[in-house]
Scaffold this active site. Structure first.
Site, mmCIF file in Angstrom:
data_model
loop_
_atom_site.group_PDB
_atom_site.id
_atom_site.type_symbol
_atom_site.label_atom_id
_atom_site.label_comp_id
_atom_site.label_asym_id
_atom_site.label_seq_id
_atom_site.Cartn_x
_atom_site.Cartn_y
_atom_site.Cartn_z
ATOM 1 N N ARG A 119 -39.346 1.788 10.780
ATOM 2 C CA ARG A 119 -38.923 0.412 10.492
ATOM 3 C C ARG A 119 -38.642 0.323 9.001
ATOM 4 O O ARG A 119 -39.287 1.017 8.187
ATOM 5 C CB ARG A 119 -40.027 -0.587 10.859
ATOM 6 C CG ARG A 119 -40.182 -0.855 12.345
ATOM 7 C CD ARG A 119 -39.015 -1.667 12.915
ATOM 8 N NE ARG A 119 -39.148 -1.918 14.343
ATOM 9 C CZ ARG A 119 -38.563 -1.203 15.302
ATOM 10 N NH1 ARG A 119 -37.791 -0.175 14.989
ATOM 11 N NH2 ARG A 119 -38.719 -1.523 16.571
ATOM 12 N N HIS A 144 -28.998 1.525 12.143
ATOM 13 C CA HIS A 144 -29.940 1.432 13.281
ATOM 14 C C HIS A 144 -29.269 1.908 14.577
ATOM 15 O O HIS A 144 -29.202 1.173 15.567
ATOM 16 C CB HIS A 144 -30.471 -0.005 13.426
ATOM 17 C CG HIS A 144 -31.797 -0.056 14.124
ATOM 18 N ND1 HIS A 144 -32.746 -1.017 13.871
ATOM 19 C CD2 HIS A 144 -32.343 0.749 15.088
ATOM 20 C CE1 HIS A 144 -33.810 -0.819 14.633
ATOM 21 N NE2 HIS A 144 -33.582 0.255 15.386
HETATM 22 P P1 NDP Z 1 -46.334 4.942 19.331
HETATM 23 O O1 NDP Z 1 -46.967 3.608 19.276
HETATM 24 O O2 NDP Z 1 -46.265 5.644 20.646
HETATM 25 O O3 NDP Z 1 -47.093 5.938 18.316
HETATM 26 C C1 NDP Z 1 -47.390 5.573 17.011
HETATM 27 C C2 NDP Z 1 -47.879 6.798 16.245
HETATM 28 O O4 NDP Z 1 -48.133 6.404 14.890
HETATM 29 C C3 NDP Z 1 -49.186 7.365 16.794
HETATM 30 O O5 NDP Z 1 -49.181 8.758 16.714
HETATM 31 C C4 NDP Z 1 -50.237 6.785 15.842
HETATM 32 O O6 NDP Z 1 -51.405 7.580 15.664
HETATM 33 C C5 NDP Z 1 -49.474 6.765 14.541
HETATM 34 N N1 NDP Z 1 -50.045 5.731 13.656
HETATM 35 C C6 NDP Z 1 -50.051 4.387 13.825
HETATM 36 N N2 NDP Z 1 -50.680 3.780 12.820
HETATM 37 C C7 NDP Z 1 -51.100 4.772 11.989
HETATM 38 C C8 NDP Z 1 -51.828 4.787 10.769
HETATM 39 N N3 NDP Z 1 -52.272 3.662 10.208
HETATM 40 N N4 NDP Z 1 -52.075 5.970 10.215
HETATM 41 C C9 NDP Z 1 -51.658 7.129 10.762
HETATM 42 N N5 NDP Z 1 -50.951 7.184 11.937
HETATM 43 C C10 NDP Z 1 -50.691 6.020 12.522
HETATM 44 O O7 NDP Z 1 -44.886 4.791 18.688
HETATM 45 P P2 NDP Z 1 -43.505 5.512 19.063
HETATM 46 O O8 NDP Z 1 -43.616 6.981 18.792
HETATM 47 O O9 NDP Z 1 -43.035 5.125 20.400
HETATM 48 O O10 NDP Z 1 -42.503 4.804 18.038
HETATM 49 C C11 NDP Z 1 -42.816 4.731 16.660
HETATM 50 C C12 NDP Z 1 -41.905 3.738 15.982
HETATM 51 O O11 NDP Z 1 -40.596 4.228 15.873
HETATM 52 C C13 NDP Z 1 -41.741 2.402 16.708
HETATM 53 O O12 NDP Z 1 -42.830 1.544 16.482
HETATM 54 C C14 NDP Z 1 -40.477 1.871 16.083
HETATM 55 O O13 NDP Z 1 -40.802 1.151 14.917
HETATM 56 C C15 NDP Z 1 -39.719 3.134 15.689
HETATM 57 N N6 NDP Z 1 -38.515 3.322 16.498
HETATM 58 C C16 NDP Z 1 -37.288 3.282 15.884
HETATM 59 C C17 NDP Z 1 -36.136 3.449 16.602
HETATM 60 C C18 NDP Z 1 -34.793 3.469 15.947
HETATM 61 O O14 NDP Z 1 -33.800 3.189 16.607
HETATM 62 N N7 NDP Z 1 -34.702 3.842 14.675
HETATM 63 C C19 NDP Z 1 -36.172 3.627 18.060
HETATM 64 C C20 NDP Z 1 -37.495 3.697 18.598
HETATM 65 C C21 NDP Z 1 -38.615 3.541 17.841
HETATM 66 P P3 NDP Z 1 -52.412 7.834 16.900
HETATM 67 O O15 NDP Z 1 -51.638 8.720 17.839
HETATM 68 O O16 NDP Z 1 -53.561 8.533 16.292
HETATM 69 O O17 NDP Z 1 -52.711 6.495 17.480
#
Ligand code: NDP
Length: 308
Positions: free
Chosen positions: A223, A271
């Protein structure tokens, strides 16, 4: 049951056809044609005006059509009902492709060769094999983990940064804030796939860039608000970072007056990392509704406290 849908991707007629094939009895209302608000028991949405979801007195479930729930969760009046993710739980091959594309561009110095071409200048930069290039993926979630695996399958030395410690075959894993400096210090190209939460907002800032190796690059597919834009431009202008690719921005479309547009070391994609298909989402939305109606546990829930 009536489902309210924001048909941001695909034509309303396509959504209706897909729902009719899966759940012929489902009463699908397509925003803004809501009808009687009391009928709405489920809402499958990208975003709605703030406070709108609260106006459905019988709402029992929200389905997020986007991977990131940050906009939904930013609604201070969001009803206290479960939020389910509609996306493919195995990730998105277009996201993996986009990450591979942008990482390869930085790995093979394409932005620098393009700039040299504008000057008719013949230059030669170090040619590293993939196994000699260290990539860091921030976030190994539904989308991030397949991205990391795709990069590792190409041969890159991949590490991931997550919240909760764990092991993944072939991907060195760093967890928590205390391991962030070590993760950044070994990552020449950082790919951001974190969700936007209070903990991750502005995480790619001067401090983070300073911890990355000189000549590194950043690919932001998460994001826009993860990156402090002024800090990024300062790190690029100081020649600490060599380049950045940004697919997401705090305000979209990116305003014409943004200095990012004309920065010589920044590549902007509007995007467009992936295409979301109604045909992929509808079966998952229907599964969630069926589970809800049968009183079965819901899968792929957003944890409001964590913010993802
Ligand atoms: P998920 O919710 O499945 O996974 C999030 C990951 O981030 C997890 O591995 C989590 O760790 C890690 N995480 C979250 N908070 C922290 C933190 N404070 N410190 C360290 N690690 C953290 O998300 P997705 O993989 O599905 O998607 C990620 C993001 O990608 C979406 O939220 C969206 O913003 C973006 N996105 C962008 C797109 C685009 O078109 N550019 C399309 C799709 C998504 P843990 O596994 O340990 O919980």
């Amino acid at each position: 049951m009536a489902l309210l849908l924001t048909s941001f991707f695909g034509a309303p007629a396509e959504w209706r056809k897909l729902f009719a094939a899966q759940m012929p009895d489902l009463d699908v209302r397509i925003w803004p044609e809501v009808g009687n608000e009391a009928d709405i028991e489920a809402a499958a949405v990208t975003t709605l005006p703030r406070g709108k979801l609260k106006s459905f007195p019988n709402l029992k479930m929200i389905v997020s059509l986007l991977a990131g729930a940050d906009v939904l969760l930013s609604d201070p009046e969001l009803p206290d009902v479960p939020i389910v993710r509609a996306g493919n739980p195995d990730g998105d091959e277009m996201m993996s492709e986009a990450a591979l594309l942008h990482v390869l561009r930085h790995h093979r110095h394409l932005p620098a060769y393009w700039a040299a071409q504008q000057r008719c200048e013949w230059i030669s930069l170090p040619r590293l094999r993939a196994r000699e290039r260290k990539i860091g993926v921030m976030g190994l979630g539904v989308i991030g983990l397949p991205v990391a695996k795709a990069l590792a399958a190409h041969g890159f030395a991949v590490a991931g940064w997550v919240r909760s410690p764990r092991a993944h075959d072939g991907i060195e894993t760093f967890a928590g804030r205390e391991q962030l400096p070590a993760f950044l210090a070994r990552s020449e190209i950082v790919v951001n796939l974190l969700p936007l939460t209070p903990e991750t907002r502005g995480i790619l800032n001067t401090g983070a860039f300073a911890q990355m190796p000189k000549g590194g690059a950043v690919v932001n597919l998460g994001r826009g608000a993860h990156v402090v834009e002024a800090d990024l431009m300062a790190a690029l202008d100081a020649d600490h970072l060599a380049g950045a690719t940004l697919d997401v921005f705090p305000v979209e479309p990116l305003p014409k007056e943004s200095p990012l547009w004309c920065h010589p070391k920044i590549t902007i994609t509007p995007h467009v990392a992936r295409r979301i298909e109604a045909s992929e989402l509808v079966p998952n939305i229907c599964d969630a509704i069926r589970a809800f109606q049968a009183g079965r546990p819901l899968n792929h829930l957003i944890d409001r406290k964590r913010g993802y």
